[in-house]
Design an enzyme around this catalytic site. Structure first.
Site, PDB file in Angstrom:
ATOM      1  N   SER A  22      30.847  65.441  76.488  1.00 24.98           N
ATOM      2  CA  SER A  22      32.229  65.330  76.241  1.00 24.98           C
ATOM      3  C   SER A  22      32.849  64.210  77.303  1.00 24.98           C
ATOM      4  CB  SER A  22      33.197  66.136  75.777  1.00 24.98           C
ATOM      5  OG  SER A  22      32.723  66.868  74.537  1.00 24.98           O
TER       6      SER A  22
ATOM      7  N   LYS B 269      33.391  60.599  76.310  1.00 22.48           N
ATOM      8  CA  LYS B 269      34.505  60.287  75.623  1.00 22.48           C
ATOM      9  C   LYS B 269      35.402  59.210  76.142  1.00 22.48           C
ATOM     10  CE  LYS B 269      34.454  64.584  72.643  1.00 22.48           C
ATOM     11  NZ  LYS B 269      34.835  65.747  72.608  1.00 22.48           N
TER      12      LYS B 269
ATOM     13  N   TYR C 150      27.544  58.666  68.570  1.00 20.90           N
ATOM     14  CA  TYR C 150      28.022  59.751  69.491  1.00 20.90           C
ATOM     15  C   TYR C 150      27.159  60.628  70.109  1.00 20.90           C
ATOM     16  CZ  TYR C 150      30.856  63.710  70.553  1.00 20.90           C
ATOM     17  OH  TYR C 150      31.541  64.870  71.113  1.00 20.90           O
TER      18      TYR C 150
ATOM     19  N   TYR D 153      39.846  70.841  76.201  1.00 22.01           N
ATOM     20  CA  TYR D 153      39.707  71.824  75.253  1.00 22.01           C
ATOM     21  C   TYR D 153      40.831  72.854  75.116  1.00 22.01           C
ATOM     22  CZ  TYR D 153      34.806  70.225  75.543  1.00 22.01           C
ATOM     23  OH  TYR D 153      33.630  69.577  75.823  1.00 22.01           O
TER      24      TYR D 153
ATOM     25  N   VAL E 280      30.186  70.272  77.665  1.00 18.43           N
ATOM     26  CA  VAL E 280      29.538  71.551  77.469  1.00 18.43           C
ATOM     27  C   VAL E 280      28.219  71.303  78.304  1.00 18.43           C
ATOM     28  CG1 VAL E 280      30.225  72.253  75.176  1.00 18.43           C
ATOM     29  CG2 VAL E 280      28.544  70.563  75.460  1.00 18.43           C
TER      30      VAL E 280
END
Lengths: 325, 325, 325, 325
Positions: C64, C67, C193, C245, C263
């Site tokens: 992530s 991103k 992605y 998160y 993660v």
């Protein structure tokens, strides 16, 4: 018999008038081509009698009404227990909602919402979607003894392609269930579902299909058992609690008959021990149910006293005299 | 008649065995004092016959079963339409959930979840909660012709005070509905609800109460009409789609009778045109329903063929011979 | 400089001790192979100085953290406005939740939850996923002036295949967005992605990557502008409100630095006007963030006074003397 | 100084123009009486300088801005840890939503949504709501050294009564938290909350109040510590992630300053190490924030370079020369 035909004709007139206030579904382009003023109705009694009115030759795709057929087919085959994959509780959400699926780790609430039907469809026998659909069509033919107009419950290719090209919400449901290992192959599951939604019937063949559900699982012509009495009761219970989208409660109160509706404007209703009925009217109300169909079902239930919640003759006698009399 | 008693006794034995796996509700301290092994069942037929077994003298509070009584009472009085305040659709959520209330601007999904029942209770006639409850008790006495053990459906003060001292979730629901002008006075509404939940009955008086719902609205002894046939059908429809919390679907599939359960361990079930049944067993399953009650209802429905989804005699005859025979 | 190295080493010792309480992510099999005791940290100052400690040679997939890179790349290119597709508000839900997507007609809340990142990834330049990823890798190389160990931010094929084989939840998100026309091609979007999540870095190359975000958009070595100051501020604001998160609030309170976690156990943190930091530690806490990383970031923020919520020198002077003194 | 006044005046002109597009809150009748064209702004620097413009004499109720004051007061007193009752994460929901409260067993997501603020308010010292409010007013007086116009931050009785008569949604939140034992007495908690929302200030006294938050907890006039530096950072972090309802993300991107808004049209913003600012403009946008206030904050942040996400001087120097130069 003439009395039944009179009532059915009156239902059709009521449905035709009601249709003006509805709108044809247009979420897939092909469905939007239906004639909003088209209305049809058929009643098939267990004793072989029946009546119909309106555009009885018009064929329509089963859409969500097919969920009952595939569930019955899987239960009849007996190779898989659909309730290992799906629950039996009403969801309270829109038929295509993914919310509860997330809360409940991918297990659909019941087999009559889209997610549940997709999971059940994958259980139809066959190595791929087209073979699975042949299994379902075979079941429809057996259960109706070939009563469909050409005996086939054919697949409407244009509708199928339209579903397939646009059905991303259903793909999302299938992918989500795959994430939780509820389906084995989301592409097979969802393609099978698109196909079953695209099968064609008319009101008479659809009502004829419902007769084994009205009889407790037995084909009324041959006396042959198609489904166990227990499985039949389960399907009728699910139709009653989950069969009409967000109007399941309203339908139970106003009509009181196990039923399943589809966005093509079809409704199949089953009166246990008595008859099966099918309506068609593509003009839908705000909740996605046929406005003509709802109006016709309500009239038929009232005039023919079909509600499963009615005390029937017993109630009337008591009022006249009292039990003590 | 002896046959009925045999089946009812067998049901009680089954219920007693099942009770061991449940747990008494303890969300209010007073309820927690109930004897988990206590089990009772009663069947009252429209023809005046009946049978019962187990701790038939044990009195219990109606809890959520009272929702059916207050709804019937308000509909019978006819001064207010409860469905201006509450909907008729299953919620899919826990009975005390506030989530959907927020989504749907304070309008409860149906009158059998807590929020809906609180809104309906406020419509009972009377200037304050205690007078409103007198109205409800009067209705219970009329509908049963004084069949309760002391003719009174008395209020259990200890339970009522326990409810009142701890019922903050229900107060939250009432305040939220007041925010949306669904109730007029949240304190009156919720206090009335706490009181109706605390009314006492035993299985025989509760089954006797259900008879007018089984008869289509008529008292079977006197032949006097208590509620219209249409209102009666609506109540049975609501019980079928919303009466057993999160097990409404399971109950419909396994039992197939309109019913309403309460956390005291009571269940009232109505078979239209035939009978009313009441069960009691305070040991509850994970969804808040009496485990003994569920087991007894299932046995009674199967042995007495009570499911409203059953094709009954018609189905059996077809299997033997086929319609064409 | 030696002071910085001492603090960074102390951070690493703290992180190594903390790692024991975490668990390596195993939702994709390949990720589960990481060594839970592996811990690394690097600080890169805008003035060119820096320090690092631990397994600085260990390479990990960005997951992530990517991103932030793809969002910056799309904003730098300027051909598409990502905020036409995605919002800028924190979601309050799990990073992969589909619930709010349903409520909000397919529009992701922000570009740092999975749905939002999938929608943004599709905007990377290129006719297909592999070309889009080349665009992103090019951006990473330019922004770091080739600082990655082999200059390449290579793709980990095993991780990519593992993501691709198991990523049905992300496919559900992409299909759902396609249903609402938020993405053009859900297969392209989600494959891109999966690939960007599988790009490799080490703590030093990742910290080096963050420098242009710490400088207001300028590469500190060359003085060349990579991104506008305004776009840079937007990315830091999003990292602060949506970057960790379900622990974004806890991180803001305890650390107080814009950051993004993945993660794989990576965290990238940016102190505007001062430095960029990268941590790695694959043992995760219950919310999916590296336990070593969280502990190291907290120590570094405290010891180096990095919180953007700190009054800094101004506050200390006031306490000594008062402004009036 | 003159430069600051010019910018503040320009901000006020911008705010006045923007106000025309907003609407005064009318969910409580008294609030609806505010003049929608009224606009005021004040900046207070830590060095004692400052500027203001517009209707600086107009007093308004603090509404949700009071949440910051009561949180700071409870943290300053140190007798209770508010974070035992409330979380620190953004909720992603409307400020008065009860949904997440249900999901998370009554524990509010953070102290700046209504539920969280109600839970914190009950922790203000005092045996009853009116004494608790005296504690809060005392804190406001100490923190501002009596800077309010009459030194008192008086309570607007009409607003308070209007809140009290209509605040059933907040009562629902309090009852729900009582159900989960998060508050001790829901009536005390919610009445205290209604009172704190009704405290009066003007933009200059409100900006003056914010100075101890800008200074890291120290009163800039006296040098006396009001709150620990750590507690101050926590409050600013919460304002950044949870302070502007559903526009917290947009505000972070466009303004980039910790802030808290209220439905009276007030906004308090804190720039750590530098200044506090207060805006007033009762015409609200669709998300419940002052349109004039948002416009003024955006202009002030841009013109005065106040964003906490800005690289500031460091960034500019790099662009000119590069670090290597």
């Amino acid at each position: 018999m003439e009395e039944l035909q009179r009532i059915v004709t009156r239902a059709w007139e009521t449905g035709r008038a009601a249709a003006a206030s509805g709108r044809v579904a247009n979420y897939i382009p092909e469905l939007g081509k239906a004639d909003p003023s088209s209305v049809a109705v058929a009643v098939a009694n267990l004793d072989g009698s029946g009546a119909s009115a309106g555009d009885v030759e018009t064929r329509f795709t089963l859409q969500s009404v097919s969920k009952v057929a595939s569930l019955a087919c899987v239960m009849a085959t007996g190779l898989h227990d659909p309730f290992e994959r799906v629950g039996v509780e009403p969801s309270g959400d829109a038929f295509h909602s993914i919310v509860r699926l997330e809360e409940e780790t991918g297990r659909p609430r019941n087999p009559l919402i889209n997610a549940g039907a997709i999971a059940v469809s994958e259980l139809l026998e066959g190595p791929n979607p087209s073979e699975k659909i042949e299994t379902l069509r075979g079941f429809l033919q057996v259960a109706t003894r070939g009563a469909d107009v050409d005996g086939s419950f054919a697949l409407d290719e244009a509708i199928y392609h339209s579903e397939r090209d646009t059905g991303y919400r259903n793909r999302a449901l299938a992918s989500y269930m795959k994430h939780h290992d509820v389906v084995a192959d989301p592409f097979v599951a969802v393609d099978t579902y698109f196909r079953q939604c695209s099968l064609l019937a008319d009101v008479r063949s659809l009502a004829r299909f419902g007769l084994f559900l009205a009889s407790g699982g037995v084909d009324p012509d041959s006396g042959l058992r198609i489904l166990s009495a227990e499985a039949t009761r389960k399907i009728l219970a699910l139709m009653t609690t989950c069969g009409l989208y967000d109007e399941v409660g309203r339908f139970a109160l106003q009509v009181g008959i196990p039923a399943k509706s589809g966005v093509s404007g079809a409704i199949l209703a089953i009166v246990p021990g008595r008859c099966a009925m099918a309506c068609f009217g593509p003009a839908l109300g705000p909740k996605g149910n046929s406005v003509a169909g709802m109006a016709m079902m309500e009239l038929l239930a009232r005039e023919l006293e079909l509600s499963i919640f009615s005390a029937g003759e017993a109630g009337r006698q008591l009022e006249t005299s009292g039990q003590s009399a």
